[in-house]
Enzyme design. Structure first.
Site, PDB file in Angstrom:
ATOM      1  N   HIS A  65      33.381  51.157 -17.291  1.00  0.00           N
ATOM      2  CA  HIS A  65      32.426  51.147 -17.089  1.00  0.00           C
ATOM      3  C   HIS A  65      32.322  51.348 -16.015  1.00  0.00           C
ATOM      4  CE1 HIS A  65      27.866  51.794 -17.799  1.00  0.00           C
ATOM      5  NE2 HIS A  65      28.229  51.687 -16.302  1.00  0.00           N
ATOM      6  N   TYR A  76      36.031  54.144 -14.270  1.00  0.00           N
ATOM      7  CA  TYR A  76      36.440  55.340 -15.114  1.00  0.00           C
ATOM      8  C   TYR A  76      38.086  55.071 -15.789  1.00  0.00           C
ATOM      9  CZ  TYR A  76      31.655  56.817 -14.618  1.00  0.00           C
ATOM     10  OH  TYR A  76      30.347  56.537 -14.797  1.00  0.00           O
ATOM     11  N   LYS A 134      20.221  62.239 -13.823  1.00  0.00           N
ATOM     12  CA  LYS A 134      21.388  61.790 -14.993  1.00  0.00           C
ATOM     13  C   LYS A 134      21.190  61.373 -16.052  1.00  0.00           C
ATOM     14  CE  LYS A 134      25.009  58.322 -13.961  1.00  0.00           C
ATOM     15  NZ  LYS A 134      25.469  57.051 -13.247  1.00  0.00           N
ATOM     16  N   HIS A 181      23.518  53.265 -23.405  1.00  0.00           N
ATOM     17  CA  HIS A 181      23.463  51.670 -23.764  1.00  0.00           C
ATOM     18  C   HIS A 181      23.231  51.730 -24.450  1.00  0.00           C
ATOM     19  CE1 HIS A 181      20.933  48.015 -20.741  1.00  0.00           C
ATOM     20  NE2 HIS A 181      22.110  48.761 -20.545  1.00  0.00           N
TER      21      HIS A 181
END
Lengths: 79, 726, 225
Positions: B44, B47, B86, B90
């Site tokens: 997370h 990357y 953005k 979740h």
């Protein structure tokens, strides 16, 4: 047979509602208030004479629907 | 305490990664340091599996002020106005606790936007659930929708657009992607790069609790046998506090007090402090006993890894502490100086004056592992679909089947649970190709839309990747907006599986090609891997969120038919591509085949001509043709109005189904006044655009001549039933 | 005309209503909930939103804030008070209006345009509307299900204190046209002196043709007279 179920957020889970109520009571002058946690209350009547069985049913209800065990705790009391 | 193999494993670190940590530190890490490495080096934050592929995406254009790498992307829309936006996933938290998971997803993405100095003006979401028949789907749907609404409604930001889809691939792993869009002054954007030595590092917002400490909960259960209660890992959202934090931050941002600001999102205090220091090539020193805590006896480990919501880290200019503190006090929020910037290029963590951890910033950020994971190309040789012997189906029955299916039913059951009007700038609410939000007190607006096509991406990732970018582009154009830039949320399975990694690589390839050709850069985004179960990965589901500009508002354009006796023109060529169509899925349960191909040149030409026609006020309504094909799009233009369409079949028609349900790309429907028909046809011809004049609007009835005729009211009913009965 | 908009932490329609008031030529000021002084005003507006997150009960905590004592004083001396949505909930929590707002009968937040009918136009809030006029106005709430005891309900009817009722586009007041379960489809009520109006629908959202319609305009133009 009658039971009560009290559902509260687990100890370490943030309780936004409780927090706001706590601050407001403090503002209203309740200076000896230490803390408040908000929860839910259910009264459940069961068609069952065996107390153990009935309690188990209530427990199952809690774990299947009434309570999210990831964030909530519950207590069962016989009324 | 000794760091055992088990502890390393429970922190999600590979043995090779642990070796690398030891090498970078030149010693063994302690538990706190290990926790920090695990947080910074996980997928997370780092990357690590996606970085080398993400680099290929186009991220620049004359409108881009800030591309990927900050809290959110920023684009220029003229007159010193900037749009900050953005999208983020979740997924896992929402599967465990749908209401709180979705709510905190919204809260997190909002912070990313207002951290940059923007007032959020719109929320969007893309939510994917398992099959409606799956026993968990209904409660997940209810929980997620009320969680999204609960947060957005309370904080007072309109939720204006989104998509909701059902597919059994998400049975064990739903997707909840939230997008936030904000407006800022171009000369008042705030970044996360620290500058200057000995500057105050300030903690603001909610107190820190033991929320979301994954590693910690497991690790500490091992170490402390007295801990019976499993510590919570799901965060609870508090939109009320976030509203206060939003107003307080924006108030402080009016002057020049802030050097850098960063939201404490995933990996909370750890990632926010490391990121600010790393970007500024500085060190940072924190006195952890000063961190405002919700619980007693929290350890440095817990403070550094907590994911409690509604918190920010700010680096302040000298002498601004009291001024800033007063603002946060006014809003009843914590404000504590917890540390300072240093020149050591190290993260130094003290607790009661004792150093508990010390890590070079570079080791956490720049030196984080990067993987070029093995991937395989999608094998399409096995696709062999024979559609010759399909049982014949009546046109109207097929239409009804699609319009009443969960994926195509009217979603007002969902959108009515979101406040779409608050802030009084929503010119177009949910239900159109894109929502339109006016820039406050100005006569310009932005259009926003989110899109995905998991079926297409699964069957051919490159085409799928291309297609979603184009569909998103088309949606903005259909409301008269010039597409400016996108954000993407890349939801995929396990990247250690080479087919999944192949899907990822190839989808990105498609996205890149389309973005480059359409000059539609990616300015922010998020990657979510490991969606699925051990046995089954989800379909590759990249989600695209696009923002377009309407530089002069006249009347908001949508897809609803305006009056009778107007012409309906189909712009773009129909080939009748049925593979991967809704038609085959809903009528024959066929989900194989190749997705429709996108011709980027046609896409661009058709889109630009539509924009030109809209700009010259020649169009009454416009609609893009997507999933479901021509007939579904035509019916969508009628449903919800009093007007239907009388549609003529083309003379040399091969197959009715192919013509009316094929999902060929780059097509639009436009409603035009009779008096404008000639000039429009001339413009289309002059620009070599393929078009067909396919029908005339009329009162009350929707019909295909010689095939069927149905009342609009009835279609409306059919389209509105599913959710209310589910 | 001078107006004051009370801002609580969690208010979120404060900017919208301020804009509407200014557009309608009010001289408006924003009053923060921690103030103990209320500027001299002809109209006090308690805006929509989620004051204090609507935690405990909608409006309950705001009903105990510092500024609210000043609002009560002003209201009792005849100042016009308008509570919209959360503002209506706060007015019932302070006792300035009787009754209470329960959760919507479908237990969901509802945001959509609904029709309401004007029942009384002999007030400072509604004089520019016709009796029986049907307005299309946006609602956005979780707790808009108005409830009151039978004695008060009788008083509301007898003394013509019901401002608006939910209806369909033809003016029919019935179950189908009741979005939230409110008793007798009540969407807004006055106090006995008719200087206080509480309503769930958002008139401030209906003053701009570009985003909706202009059915809310006359509420403000009634007030400015």
């Amino acid at each position: 047979m009658k039971f009560s179920v009290t559902v509260t957020l687990k100890k370490d889970v943030l309780d936004p509602q409780g927090k706001v109520v706590e601050n407001t009571l403090d503002n209203l002058g309740f200076k000896n208030l230490k803390s408040i946690r908000q929860g839910k209350f259910f009264e459940i009547e069961i068609n069952e004479n065996d107390q153990e069985k009935a309690k188990n049913t209530v427990k199952e209800m809690c774990e299947k629907l009434l309570v999210n065990l990831i964030i909530e705790d519950y207590k069962i009391n016989k009324l | 305490m000794e760091i055992t193999k088990k502890i390393i494993e429970k922190h999600g670190l590979k043995e090779s990664e642990f070796k690398k940590i030891k090498k970078l530190l030149k010693r063994n890490p302690n538990l706190l340091e290990l926790g920090i490495f695990s947080a910074m080096w996980n997928e997370h934050c780092s990357y690590k599996s996606s970085r080398i592929h993400l680099k290929k995406l186009p991220t620049k254009s004359k409108n881009v002020i800030q591309g990927p790498g900050e809290n959110a992307g920023v684009i220029d829309i003229g007159d010193n106005d900037a749009i900050v936006f953005k999208i983020e996933s979740h997924n896992h938290p929402s599967y465990i606790e749908p209401y709180q998971g979705a709510a905190t997803g919204v809260g997190g993405i909002l912070r990313d936007v207002f951290t940059m100095g923007a007032r959020p003006i719109a929320l969007l979401n893309s939510i994917h659930f398992g099959s409606p028949d799956h026993y968990k789907t209904k409660s997940l749907l209810n929980g997620v929708v009320s969680g999204i609404g609960g947060y957005g409604n309370c904080i007072g930001i309109p939720t204006v657009a989104g998509e909701t889809k059902f597919n059994e691939t998400y049975n064990e792993n739903i997707l909840v992607n939230a997008m936030a869009v904000g407006h800022a002054k171009k000369n008042k954007i705030f970044y996360s790069k620290a500058k200057g030595l000995n500057k105050s590092v300030v903690y603001v917002g909610s107190k820190t609790g033991r929320d979301g400490i994954h590693g910690a909960s497991m690790a500490s259960a091992e170490f402390d046998k007295n801990t019976e209660e499993k510590k919570p890992t799901v965060q609870v959202g508090d939109p009320f506090t976030e509203k206060l934090l939003l107003e307080a931050c924006l108030e402080l941002m009016k002057d020049d007090s802030i050097i850098a600001i960063q939201d404490m999102g995933a990996a909370g205090l750890t990632s926010s402090s490391v990121e600010m220091a790393s970007k500024g090539s500085l060190g940072i020193e924190l006195d952890l006993e000063k961190v405002p805590c919700r619980e007693n006896n929290m350890t440095p480990y817990e403070m550094m890894l907590s994911e409690s919501q509604e918190r920010m880290l700010i680096i302040l200019e000298d002498g601004k502490e009291n001024y800033a503190k007063d603002i946060f006090k006014k809003w009843d929020l914590d404000f504590v100086v917890i540390g300072k910037t240093t020149d050591t290029k190290k993260l130094v963590l003290k607790y009661n004056n004792e150093i508990k951890g010390e890590i070079p910033i570079e080791a956490l950020a720049l030196n984080a592992p990067i993987y070029d994971r093995e991937w395989s190309k999608k094998d399409i040789s096995k696709i062999n679909l024979n559609l010759k012997n399909l049982k014949k189906i009546n046109l109207l029955d097929s239409l009804i089947k699609i319009l009443s299916s969960p994926n195509h039913s009217n979603k007002s059951w969902i959108t009515n649970q979101y406040d779409q009007m608050v802030m009084c700038d929503t010119l177009q609410r949910s239900g159109s190709d894109a929502a339109i939000i006016r820039i406050h007190n100005k006569d310009k607006a932005i259009a926003v839309s989110v899109d995905s096509s998991a079926n297409y991406c699964r069957s051919h990732p490159i085409s799928g990747g291309k297609q979603i970018v184009c569909e998103n582009w088309r949606n903005l154009i259909s409301v008269g907006a010039k597409p400016i830039a996108i954000t993407n949320c890349l939801n995929f399975g396990n990247p250690e599986n080479k087919e999944v990694m192949g899907e990822f690589t190839e989808c990105l390839q498609g996205i890149k090609e389309a973005c480059e050709y359409l000059e539609y850069p990616v300015v922010s985004g998020n990657v979510s891997f490991y969606n699925g179960t051990n046995k089954k990965n989800i379909y590759p589901t990249p989600v695209i969120g696009g923002v377009g500009l309407i530089s002069k508002i006249s009347k908001p354009l949508n897809h609803n038919i305006k009056s009778n006796d107007n012409h309906i023109i189909l712009v773009g060529k129909t080939f009748g591509h049925l593979e991967q169509s809704c038609f085959l899925k809903e009528n024959y349960s066929i989900i194989d085949g190749m997705p429709p191909q996108v011709n980027l040149q046609n896409e661009k030409n058709n889109g630009e001509i539509i924009l030109k026609l809209i700009g010259e006020n020649l169009i009454l309504s416009a609609h893009d043709i997507s999933s479901g094909g021509l007939l579904v799009a035509l019916s969508e233009m009628s449903i919800g109005t009093k007007f239907g369409i009388k549609i003529e079949k083309p003379k040399n028609l091969g197959s009715l189904s192919e013509y009316f349900f094929g999902e060929d790309q780059s097509r639009y429907l436009i409603e035009v006044d009779k008096n404008n028909l000639a000039s429009i046809e001339k413009i289309l011809k002059d620009n070599n655009i393929f078009f067909e004049n396919i029908g005339i609007t009329q009162n009350e009835y929707f019909e295909v001549v010689d095939e069927f005729k149905i009342k609009i009211k009835e279609l409306y009913k059919i389209n509105n039933e599913w959710y209310n009965k589910y | 005309m001078k107006s004051s908009v009370i801002v609580f932490p969690g208010s979120n329609c404060d900017r919208d209503i301020a804009l509407a008031l200014e557009k309608m030529q009010f001289k408006n000021s924003m009053v923060w909930h921690k103030e103990t002084f209320l500027p001299k005003s002809d109209l006090i507006v308690i805006p929509g939103g989620f004051s204090y997150g609507d935690y405990l009960r909608s409006g309950a905590i705001a009903g105990k804030s510092l500024i609210i004592d000043e609002v009560i004083k002003a209201a009792k001396s005849g100042c016009l008070v308008l509570g919209i949505c959360n503002g209506f909930q706060i007015l019932t929590e302070t006792g300035l209006l009787e009754g209470t707002l329960l959760r919507n009968k479908n237990l969901k937040f509802i945001n959509r345009d609904v029709n309401i009918k004007v029942l009384n136009n002999k007030t400072n809030f509604t004089s520019k509307y016709e009796i029986g006029q049907i307005l299309k106005i946006n609602i956005a709430h979780n707790e808009g299900n108005y409830f009151t005891n039978s004695k008060h309900l009788e008083q509301l009817n007898k003394e013509n204190l019901i401002a608006f009722k939910y209806c369909d586009e033809n003016g029919n007041v019935n179950n189908q046209s009741n979005p939230n379960g409110a008793i007798e489809n009540i969407a807004g009520i006055f106090n006995q002196k008719k200087n206080i109006l509480g309503m769930m629908p958002h008139p401030e959202r209906m003053i701009d043709k570009l985003i909706s319609n202009t059915d809310g305009v006359n509420l403000f133009s009634s007030l400015i007279n």
